[in-house]
Design a protein around this motif. Structure first.
Motif, PDB file in Angstrom:
ATOM      1  N   VAL B  11       0.830  -1.209   0.000  1.00  0.00           N
ATOM      2  CA  VAL B  11       0.000   0.000   0.000  1.00  0.00           C
ATOM      3  C   VAL B  11       0.865   1.259   0.000  1.00  0.00           C
ATOM      4  O   VAL B  11       0.578   2.215  -0.724  1.00  0.00           O
ATOM      5  N   ASP B  38      -6.609  -3.833   3.068  1.00  0.00           N
ATOM      6  CA  ASP B  38      -7.721  -2.889   3.250  1.00  0.00           C
ATOM      7  C   ASP B  38      -7.466  -1.967   4.441  1.00  0.00           C
ATOM      8  O   ASP B  38      -7.723  -0.768   4.382  1.00  0.00           O
ATOM      9  N   TRP B  40      -4.602  -1.095   5.691  1.00  0.00           N
ATOM     10  CA  TRP B  40      -3.549  -0.126   5.357  1.00  0.00           C
ATOM     11  C   TRP B  40      -4.061   0.951   4.403  1.00  0.00           C
ATOM     12  O   TRP B  40      -3.695   2.119   4.529  1.00  0.00           O
ATOM     13  N   GLU B  41      -4.906   0.563   3.457  1.00  0.00           N
ATOM     14  CA  GLU B  41      -5.470   1.566   2.551  1.00  0.00           C
ATOM     15  C   GLU B  41      -6.211   2.633   3.367  1.00  0.00           C
ATOM     16  O   GLU B  41      -6.087   3.824   3.110  1.00  0.00           O
ATOM     17  N   GLN B  42      -6.962   2.179   4.359  1.00  0.00           N
ATOM     18  CA  GLN B  42      -7.727   3.136   5.157  1.00  0.00           C
ATOM     19  C   GLN B  42      -6.830   4.001   6.034  1.00  0.00           C
ATOM     20  O   GLN B  42      -7.068   5.185   6.200  1.00  0.00           O
ATOM     21  N   ARG B  43      -5.789   3.381   6.595  1.00  0.00           N
ATOM     22  CA  ARG B  43      -4.872   4.142   7.454  1.00  0.00           C
ATOM     23  C   ARG B  43      -4.225   5.279   6.675  1.00  0.00           C
ATOM     24  O   ARG B  43      -4.099   6.397   7.162  1.00  0.00           O
ATOM     25  N   LEU B  44      -3.769   4.969   5.474  1.00  0.00           N
ATOM     26  CA  LEU B  44      -2.931   5.937   4.754  1.00  0.00           C
ATOM     27  C   LEU B  44      -3.726   6.864   3.833  1.00  0.00           C
ATOM     28  O   LEU B  44      -3.193   7.874   3.367  1.00  0.00           O
ATOM     29  N   LEU B  45      -4.993   6.525   3.585  1.00  0.00           N
ATOM     30  CA  LEU B  45      -5.791   7.311   2.645  1.00  0.00           C
ATOM     31  C   LEU B  45      -5.718   8.835   2.847  1.00  0.00           C
ATOM     32  O   LEU B  45      -5.612   9.575   1.861  1.00  0.00           O
ATOM     33  N   PRO B  46      -5.760   9.322   4.096  1.00  0.00           N
ATOM     34  CA  PRO B  46      -5.739  10.793   4.258  1.00  0.00           C
ATOM     35  C   PRO B  46      -4.507  11.452   3.629  1.00  0.00           C
ATOM     36  O   PRO B  46      -4.547  12.634   3.300  1.00  0.00           O
ATOM     37  N   LEU B  47      -3.437  10.677   3.436  1.00  0.00           N
ATOM     38  CA  LEU B  47      -2.221  11.269   2.862  1.00  0.00           C
ATOM     39  C   LEU B  47      -2.401  11.626   1.386  1.00  0.00           C
ATOM     40  O   LEU B  47      -1.616  12.404   0.836  1.00  0.00           O
TER      41      LEU B  47
END
Lengths: 172, 222
Positions: B11, B38, B40-47
């Motif tokens: 991710v 999934d 990790w996608e949610q964790r990093l999405l705000p970036l």
């Protein structure tokens, strides 16, 4: 508020107007995300084109239980861009393509952002934080990060691995 | 690498292409890996918000619409794993044909690149390409290929890093063809060549759409 899930359901039913709305809502942000990674406007537009085709064709298979619909749209686009950039292997040296990256760590306007990921990133050592951001936002490979930071490749790999573990710890 | 590490590096984007492809294959059936990705996608999405928005050019939406209007297209051949696997086997065929050519022909004007085009399924060599310089190539048939009356063979090439294949024109079965390459970058090692079956006037889209009849890569001849 744009209802991403309803939009994907409409796409799954074959409603092209829904995809058009998604495009109006997100295309410039998605193009921004893709462009940071592939660093070529034409290739970035190809990426967004391909991403929208994948979103259209994959909408029926989208499972809201796996995460947000908006997140999925971004993931599809980012991975499309990452695959494109890994496939073409950049031929422009990073130093020429992206001068500002040689600057210290204020490239990413940090303090202005809120949210858990930012709080957790702030706990990381600045150099390690830059590794994560260069990877995620700029799509840099390990060796590109090592080059930009002037840090040995093995160190960069270890930093990223440990920083990701620390982020996970911090965010649970 | 455990699942958690693999998911996080996938991710965040640091996996090399081959490993990315492996992860994407595994995601189809590995629920644990999928759950980790999934998350990790949610964790990093705000970036993703750190990338400045960029206004797309006006025709981008029309391009998307245009693609959606096409009948569900098959995967382009240059993304098919089977083709690339087949090309490995084609190397063997190439050496056999080259050896034969060397024995039966008088020395040629030192071609710098040679390509043997083989049928993707049977690996039977069908054509040879030789380039005596970087700007002109000869496509030489090794037999006469049967082509339906309403179809034509179209000749394509794609170098490493190109966006997609470029047409080199239509080819008549059984005929030697000289093709100038002056509109293209110089020939390179591993450059891909192929013949596809298209409408009699050539592919309507400007990219290969029909089945591959023969395919091979450029080999430098010392």
């Amino acid at each position: 508020m744009f209802d991403y899930e309803a939009c994907l359901r409409a796409c799954a039913r074959g409603d092209q107007q829904a995809l058009r709305h998604l495009y109006e809502q997100e295309s410039s942000r998605l193009l921004g995300v893709a462009l940071r990674i592939v660093r070529d406007k034409a290739l970035a537009e190809d990426t967004v084109h391909d991403a929208f085709i994948r979103i259209w064709r994959g909408a029926a298979g989208f499972d809201p239980g796996r995460g947000s619909a908006r997140g999925w749209v971004y993931s599809v686009t980012r991975h499309q861009a990452l695959n494109a950039v890994r496939r073409t292997a950049r031929d422009v040296p990073l130093s020429e393509a992206h001068e500002p990256l040689a600057e210290p760590d204020d490239t990413f306007e940090f303090p202005a952002r809120s949210g858990q990921i930012h709080t957790c990133l702030e706990r990381l050592d600045p150099a390690r934080r830059r590794c994560i951001l260069h990877a995620y936002v700029d799509g840099y490979s390990h060796s590109e990060i090592a080059q930009v930071l002037g840090t040995p490749l093995g160190t960069v790999k270890a930093w990223i691995k440990r920083s990701l573990a620390a982020l996970r710890e911090c965010m649970t | 690498m455990n699942i958690e590490e693999l998911a996080s590096e996938y991710v965040v984007g640091t996996l090399p292409l081959e490993q990315r492809a492996e992860v994407e294959q595994r995601l189809k059936h590995d629920a644990d890996l999928r759950a980790a990705v999934d998350a990790w996608e949610q964790r990093l999405l705000p970036l993703t918000a750190l990338a400045e928005p960029v206004t797309p050019s006006q025709h981008l939406w029309r391009r998307i619409q245009h693609t959606l209007a096409e009948p569900a297209t098959r995967v382009p051949w240059w993304n098919l794993l089977a083709v690339w696997r087949g090309l490995a086997a084609a190397g063997l065929a190439a050496s056999v044909v080259l050896a034969t050519l060397l024995l039966i022909r008088p020395p040629l004007a030192e071609p710098s690149f040679v390509v043997v085009l083989v049928a993707p399924q049977s690996q039977a060599p069908g054509w040879v390409i030789q380039a005596s310089n970087n700007q002109q190539i000869q496509l030489i048939p090794l037999g006469v290929m049967q082509v339906p009356a309403d179809k034509a063979l179209q000749f394509w090439t794609k170098g490493d890093g190109w966006q997609g294949p470029v047409s080199l024109g239509l080819v008549k079965p059984g005929q030697t063809l000289s093709v100038p390459l002056d509109q293209l970058p110089p020939l390179t090692q591993n450059q891909l060549f192929e013949l596809t079956l298209e409408d009699s006037r050539g592919s309507p889209t400007g990219k290969p759409t029909g089945p591959i009849q023969a395919i091979g890569r450029a080999v430098k001849v010392l």
